[in-house]
Design a protein around this motif. Structure first.
Motif, PDB file in Angstrom:
ATOM      1  N   ILE A 100       3.743  -0.369   0.126  1.00 37.98           N
ATOM      2  CA  ILE A 100       2.864  -0.994   1.360  1.00 37.98           C
ATOM      3  C   ILE A 100       1.722  -0.055   1.559  1.00 37.98           C
ATOM      4  N   GLU A 101       1.659   0.971   1.171  1.00 35.18           N
ATOM      5  CA  GLU A 101       0.461   2.188   1.094  1.00 35.18           C
ATOM      6  C   GLU A 101      -0.552   1.749  -0.016  1.00 35.18           C
ATOM      7  N   GLU A 102      -0.123   1.026  -0.930  1.00 34.13           N
ATOM      8  CA  GLU A 102      -1.152   0.455  -2.083  1.00 34.13           C
ATOM      9  C   GLU A 102      -1.851  -0.715  -1.456  1.00 34.13           C
ATOM     10  N   LEU A 103      -1.700  -1.295  -0.345  1.00 37.18           N
ATOM     11  CA  LEU A 103      -2.699  -2.071   0.165  1.00 37.18           C
ATOM     12  C   LEU A 103      -3.809  -1.684   0.551  1.00 37.18           C
ATOM     13  N   MET A 104      -4.143  -0.134   0.811  1.00 41.55           N
ATOM     14  CA  MET A 104      -5.521   0.487   1.127  1.00 41.55           C
ATOM     15  C   MET A 104      -6.380   0.463  -0.353  1.00 41.55           C
ATOM     16  N   GLN A 105      -5.603   0.079  -1.350  1.00 43.30           N
ATOM     17  CA  GLN A 105      -6.446  -0.103  -2.690  1.00 43.30           C
ATOM     18  C   GLN A 105      -7.242  -1.145  -2.987  1.00 43.30           C
ATOM     19  N   VAL A 106      -6.906  -2.293  -1.978  1.00 42.27           N
ATOM     20  CA  VAL A 106      -7.380  -3.605  -1.965  1.00 42.27           C
ATOM     21  C   VAL A 106      -8.910  -3.322  -1.415  1.00 42.27           C
ATOM     22  N   GLU A 107      -9.952  -3.841  -2.064  1.00 41.83           N
ATOM     23  CA  GLU A 107     -11.181  -3.942  -1.572  1.00 41.83           C
ATOM     24  C   GLU A 107     -11.564  -4.387   0.105  1.00 41.83           C
ATOM     25  N   GLY A 108     -12.195  -3.366   0.700  1.00 41.54           N
ATOM     26  CA  GLY A 108     -12.230  -4.020   1.948  1.00 41.54           C
ATOM     27  C   GLY A 108     -11.220  -3.700   3.029  1.00 41.54           C
ATOM     28  N   ILE A 109     -10.099  -3.071   2.641  1.00 43.19           N
ATOM     29  CA  ILE A 109      -8.993  -2.542   3.339  1.00 43.19           C
ATOM     30  C   ILE A 109      -8.833  -0.916   3.707  1.00 43.19           C
ATOM     31  N   LYS A 110      -9.110  -0.454   4.474  1.00 43.31           N
ATOM     32  CA  LYS A 110      -9.141   0.941   4.898  1.00 43.31           C
ATOM     33  C   LYS A 110      -8.134   1.516   5.581  1.00 43.31           C
ATOM     34  N   GLU A 111      -8.009   2.658   5.754  1.00 39.64           N
ATOM     35  CA  GLU A 111      -6.827   3.390   6.316  1.00 39.64           C
ATOM     36  C   GLU A 111      -6.689   2.802   7.866  1.00 39.64           C
ATOM     37  N   GLY A 112      -7.702   2.730   8.557  1.00 36.70           N
ATOM     38  CA  GLY A 112      -7.709   2.246   9.879  1.00 36.70           C
ATOM     39  C   GLY A 112      -7.043   0.892  10.071  1.00 36.70           C
ATOM     40  N   THR A 113      -7.408  -0.197   9.110  1.00 38.01           N
ATOM     41  CA  THR A 113      -6.944  -1.556   9.105  1.00 38.01           C
ATOM     42  C   THR A 113      -5.194  -1.381   8.759  1.00 38.01           C
ATOM     43  N   PHE A 114      -4.833  -0.274   7.583  1.00 33.51           N
ATOM     44  CA  PHE A 114      -3.537  -0.121   7.459  1.00 33.51           C
ATOM     45  C   PHE A 114      -2.729   0.371   8.319  1.00 33.51           C
ATOM     46  N   GLU A 115      -3.379   1.431   9.156  1.00 32.51           N
ATOM     47  CA  GLU A 115      -2.865   2.001  10.310  1.00 32.51           C
ATOM     48  C   GLU A 115      -1.967   0.678  11.470  1.00 32.51           C
ATOM     49  N   LYS A 116      -2.875  -0.359  11.645  1.00 27.00           N
ATOM     50  CA  LYS A 116      -2.714  -1.167  12.519  1.00 27.00           C
ATOM     51  C   LYS A 116      -1.466  -2.176  12.057  1.00 27.00           C
ATOM     52  N   ILE A 117      -1.398  -2.483  10.787  1.00 27.17           N
ATOM     53  CA  ILE A 117      -0.651  -3.316  10.177  1.00 27.17           C
ATOM     54  C   ILE A 117       0.756  -2.716   9.676  1.00 27.17           C
ATOM     55  N   LYS A 118       0.676  -1.539   9.098  1.00 28.04           N
ATOM     56  CA  LYS A 118       1.745  -0.879   8.560  1.00 28.04           C
ATOM     57  C   LYS A 118       3.243  -1.334   8.841  1.00 28.04           C
ATOM     58  N   GLU A 119       3.236  -1.703  10.406  1.00 28.88           N
ATOM     59  CA  GLU A 119       4.716  -1.885  10.827  1.00 28.88           C
ATOM     60  C   GLU A 119       5.171  -3.408  10.935  1.00 28.88           C
ATOM     61  N   ASP A 120       4.032  -4.015  10.243  1.00 31.29           N
ATOM     62  CA  ASP A 120       4.113  -5.626  10.140  1.00 31.29           C
ATOM     63  C   ASP A 120       4.356  -6.070   8.799  1.00 31.29           C
ATOM     64  N   ILE A 121       4.179  -5.040   7.622  1.00 28.19           N
ATOM     65  CA  ILE A 121       4.138  -5.672   6.262  1.00 28.19           C
ATOM     66  C   ILE A 121       5.249  -4.846   5.458  1.00 28.19           C
ATOM     67  N   VAL A 122       5.943  -5.648   4.514  1.00 27.67           N
ATOM     68  CA  VAL A 122       6.696  -5.040   3.764  1.00 27.67           C
ATOM     69  C   VAL A 122       6.604  -5.617   2.147  1.00 27.67           C
TER      70      VAL A 122
END
Length: 225
Positions: free
Chosen positions: A202-224
């Protein structure tokens, strides 16, 4: 070019007429004039016919036309599909338009040892531009994935059994239900996983353009994955 020839014939006609008038040979002048008129008409008609003729193609131009024609014939009845996930050689493959999923898997080198063979209906016909994702058996078991329906969607739901969104299988609309993920970011996620063959964490999501750590922190509990 044609106008120049006409002017030349007129000058010749005038010169002949002048000669005949000076020499007083009226009968001969009539004959000469008539012959020159006939030659002039024939020349004009020849020039007009030449202008109407279709230009001849060189041998090189002819070969180019043949190659283009063959290319058009070759592209007919073909589709391109993207095969990714648990296959030997993920990538885009060109197949006959009546091909089935098992043929796309064969083109990609076959399933890996860890692939979930029953996840995809391998007898299903494909469409141009279709993405065929083969998950691992462990991924299916962990995330509670069902089999795919004819539209390439998870018949058991693209979310995990606990309601989390699966980054590797969710469609654009489902991804947009995540906090901070709009249409453009959802499309970027799908494009990233298509190119990379899926998310490994799920951490690899931050490799996607436009998705930073702040966005990831908000949704990391909602993704798999």
């Amino acid at each position: 070019m044609q106008d120049s020839k006409k002017r030349m014939m007129v000058l010749v006609l005038a010169a002949a007429l002048a000669v005949c008038v000076i020499t007083g040979c009226s009968k001969e002048s009539d004959n000469v004039l008539e012959e020159i008129r006939m030659q002039t008409d024939e020349q004009v008609q020849t020039d007009e016919d030449a202008d109407l003729e279709e230009p001849q193609l060189s041998e090189e131009d002819s070969d180019i036309r043949k190659d283009v024609s063959r290319g058009n014939e070759k592209s007919e009845g073909k589709i391109c599909v993207f095969v990714c996930g648990e296959v030997a050689a993920p990538g885009v493959y060109e197949l006959a338009s009546d091909s089935r999923i098992y043929q796309a898997i064969e083109a990609a080198g076959g399933l890996s040892e860890s692939a979930a063979e029953d996840y995809v209906n391998q007898a299903e016909l494909m469409t141009d531009g279709q993405r065929i994702y083969i998950p691992s058996a462990g991924e299916v078991q962990t995330n509670g994935l069902g089999t795919l329906d004819s539209g390439g969607n998870d018949a058991g739901g693209q979310s995990a059994s606990d309601g989390r969104v699966n980054l590797n299988t969710a469609g654009k609309e489902e991804l947009m239900t995540l906090t901070g993920i709009g249409e453009k970011k959802a499309e970027a996620i799908i494009q990233y996983r298509d190119v990379s063959g899926g998310f490994g964490s799920i951490e690899e999501l931050m490799q996607v353009e436009g998705i930073k750590e702040g966005t990831f922190e908000k949704i990391k509990e909602d993704i798999v994955i």
